[in-house]
Design an enzyme around this catalytic site. Structure first.
Site, short mmCIF file in Angstrom:
data_model
loop_
_atom_site.label_atom_id
_atom_site.label_comp_id
_atom_site.label_asym_id
_atom_site.label_seq_id
_atom_site.Cartn_x
_atom_site.Cartn_y
_atom_site.Cartn_z
N GLY A 1 0.84 -1.20 0.00
CA GLY A 1 0.00 0.00 0.00
C GLY A 1 0.87 1.24 0.00
N LYS A 2 0.22 2.37 -0.03
CA LYS A 2 0.95 3.65 -0.10
C LYS A 2 1.97 3.79 1.03
CE LYS A 2 -1.44 6.35 -3.28
NZ LYS A 2 -2.90 6.25 -3.40
N ARG A 3 1.60 3.31 2.20
CA ARG A 3 2.49 3.49 3.34
C ARG A 3 3.72 2.61 3.28
NH1 ARG A 3 -1.10 3.51 8.64
NH2 ARG A 3 -2.38 5.32 8.13
N ASP A 4 3.64 1.54 2.51
CA ASP A 4 4.76 0.59 2.50
C ASP A 4 5.70 0.80 1.33
OD1 ASP A 4 2.99 -0.90 4.36
OD2 ASP A 4 1.97 -1.39 2.51
N GLY A 5 5.53 1.86 0.60
CA GLY A 5 6.49 2.11 -0.48
C GLY A 5 5.85 2.23 -1.84
#
Ligand code: GLU
Length: 486
Positions: A251-255
């Protein structure tokens, strides 16, 4: 496994709804590799039929991202093919023409219902716990289409579809997936479902490479191919990119960020290409580092894995460092220049020369330009660029009775350094080592290093002296002697 035609045509077909993240670039890369290794054609097509979701600048952004990564396309938004534009909004007459041919065959009809009526059908289906399928609501007779209403497909045959996916093998889905889907919306734009099929046909696309989230829609697509009476391309469905712990999709938070952010952070295009290629594909050997040309040769559809591929950030960092090895120190300096914090650039002793001497130390500890910035911002190397605070108590070696004890040793070091070779930490070590052995290692090296840096922790004194250069080194030791003597 479907055979690869001698003339392979692939495409990357993003919607201009914002920045490109690595998932999109991985799809583009795989489609590109497949085309190049078969001396085929690779097309960049812009799927902009949903005007409400469009984000300005997206087309330039995708072109920039592809060009950064060296994924060259033969036809794109600015270079039309023999079939015309590669931007869907500029191809509306094409879709309309195919739509009309379907109307003529009795396989498309204007949607007679208002949105409220459709909502009521859907609500009723939900209440009866059955799937809502439009084909149950097909009118007995089709009106003429004046273009003001949505145009729907009349599913040519309600049946179970079985098809071959080049990655997944045989797939099958039943009639429950078949719906009289919209081909052209009431606003005149085609749906993705319809437009991409017309485009793939006209552009001669042989292999449809895209994420496997489209698999569930394939029966719908097949019903359109069948209605048009055109052959299916080879479907190449790529596995999702998972978080490193494989618990879910990245997801966006993981890269899953804007791919150009990786450029800003200092990842090299070679790194990104290599890294992306290995998410969901493996060469079947231990080899991990591949140039783009090596990838073009090694890539093969049958080594694309079915299950998700993990995004391993440590591997990305490692790989970037590997690719940075080929940079000379001068090239590394150029590479990090845009990441040097302002406070360093404006400090009294800053110069490209001193930074260049710091490069070997910096690059040993970092993998990217962003990491270099972080190290510099953290103040790790402030002693390089500004005069240190010299505290006699700190300069004194732990076994010294008085701060004065270090003066003769520092003076002897100054004598040695006068004629020492400052061209590397090693040459400096060779000069100073005999003295260290005579007066004691800690006795010499600690006061020397702390005089030079003002810090209890820093690289060894030879490296420090090398980085500072001769005049700064001599000056700092002299100042330390004066301070201690006061
Ligand atoms: N425009 C679609 C997307 O952005 C492309 C799907 C396809 O490649 O067919 O996901």
């Amino acid at each position: 496994m479907p055979e690869i035609n001698s003339k392979v045509v692939t495409r990357f077909a993003p919607s201009p709804t914002g920045f490109q993240h690595i998932g999109g670039m991985r799809t583009a890369l795989f489609a590109y590799l497949l085309a190049r290794q078969n001396n085929g054609t690779f097309i960049l097509r812009i799927e902009d039929t949903d005007k409400s979701r469009e984000v300005e600048g997206s087309i330039d952004h995708v072109i920039e991202a592809l060009s950064w990564l060296g994924i060259e396309f033969d036809y794109g938004p600015k270079n039309p093919g023999p079939w015309g534009s590669n931007i869907q909004s500029e191809r509306l007459d094409r879709y309309r023409e195919y739509a009309k041919s379907l109307i003529q065959k009795g396989l498309a009809y204007p949607d007679p219902y208002s949105q409220e009526e459709l909502d009521a059908f859907r609500a009723q289906a939900e209440a009866e716990k059955r799937p809502f399928l439009f084909r149950d609501h097909r009118p007995a007779e089709f009106e003429a289409w004046d273009g003001t209403k949505a145009l729907r497909l009349k599913v040519p045959e309600v049946k179970r579809y079985t098809w071959i996916d080049a990655v997944r093998g045989e797939l099958s889905a039943g009639p429950e997936m078949l719906d009289d889907i919209i081909l052209i919306k009431a606003d005149g734009y085609p749906t993705y479902n319809f437009a991409h099929i017309i485009d793939d046909l006209e552009m001669g696309v042989t292999h449809v490479v895209r994420g496997d989230e489209f698999i569930s829609s394939v029966p719908k697509f097949l019903s359109i191919y069948d209605a048009l009476g055109i052959p299916y391309p080879v479907f190449v469905s790529l596995p999702p990119i998972l978080r490193d712990d494989r618990t879910k999709k990245l997801g966006k938070r993981d890269g899953a960020k804007d791919v150009l952010e990786y450029r800003t952070e200092g990842y090299l295009p070679e790194t990104m290409i290599n890294f992306l290629a290995l998410i969901g594909w493996n060469p079947g050997t231990e080899q991990e580092l591949f140039s783009k040309d090596e990838l073009i040769t090694a890539f093969s559809i049958d080594k694309i894995q079915r299950g998700g591929g993990a995004f391993n950030e440590d591997k990305l960092l490692w790989m970037n460092k590997e690719y940075l090895q080929k940079y000379s120190h001068e090239e590394f300096l150029t590479y990090i220049l845009s990441g040097i914090p302002e406070k360093i650039k404006t400090s009294s002793l800053y110069s490209d020369d001193v930074l260049l001497r710091l490069v070997p130390t910096l690059r040993e500890r970092t993998h990217t330009r962003a990491e270099v910035t972080t190290e510099l911002e953290a103040g790790e190397y402030d002693w390089v660029f500004t005069e240190p605070e010299q505290n006699p108590e700190q300069i004194k070696w732990k076994n010294d009775a008085s701060t004065q004890d270090v003066i003769p040793r520092l003076k002897e070091a100054l004598e040695v350094l006068k004629t020492a070779d400052f061209s590397s930490p090693d040459t400096l070590k060779a000069s100073l080592w005999p003295l260290a052995e005579t007066v004691g290692k800690g006795e010499l090296l600690w006061p020397l290093r702390v005089s030079l840096t003002g810090k209890a922790q820093s690289p060894d004194p030879f490296t420090v002296a090398f980085i500072l250069g001769k005049s700064q080194t001599m000056a700092r030791i002299e100042t330390a002697c004066v301070k201690i003597g006061e």
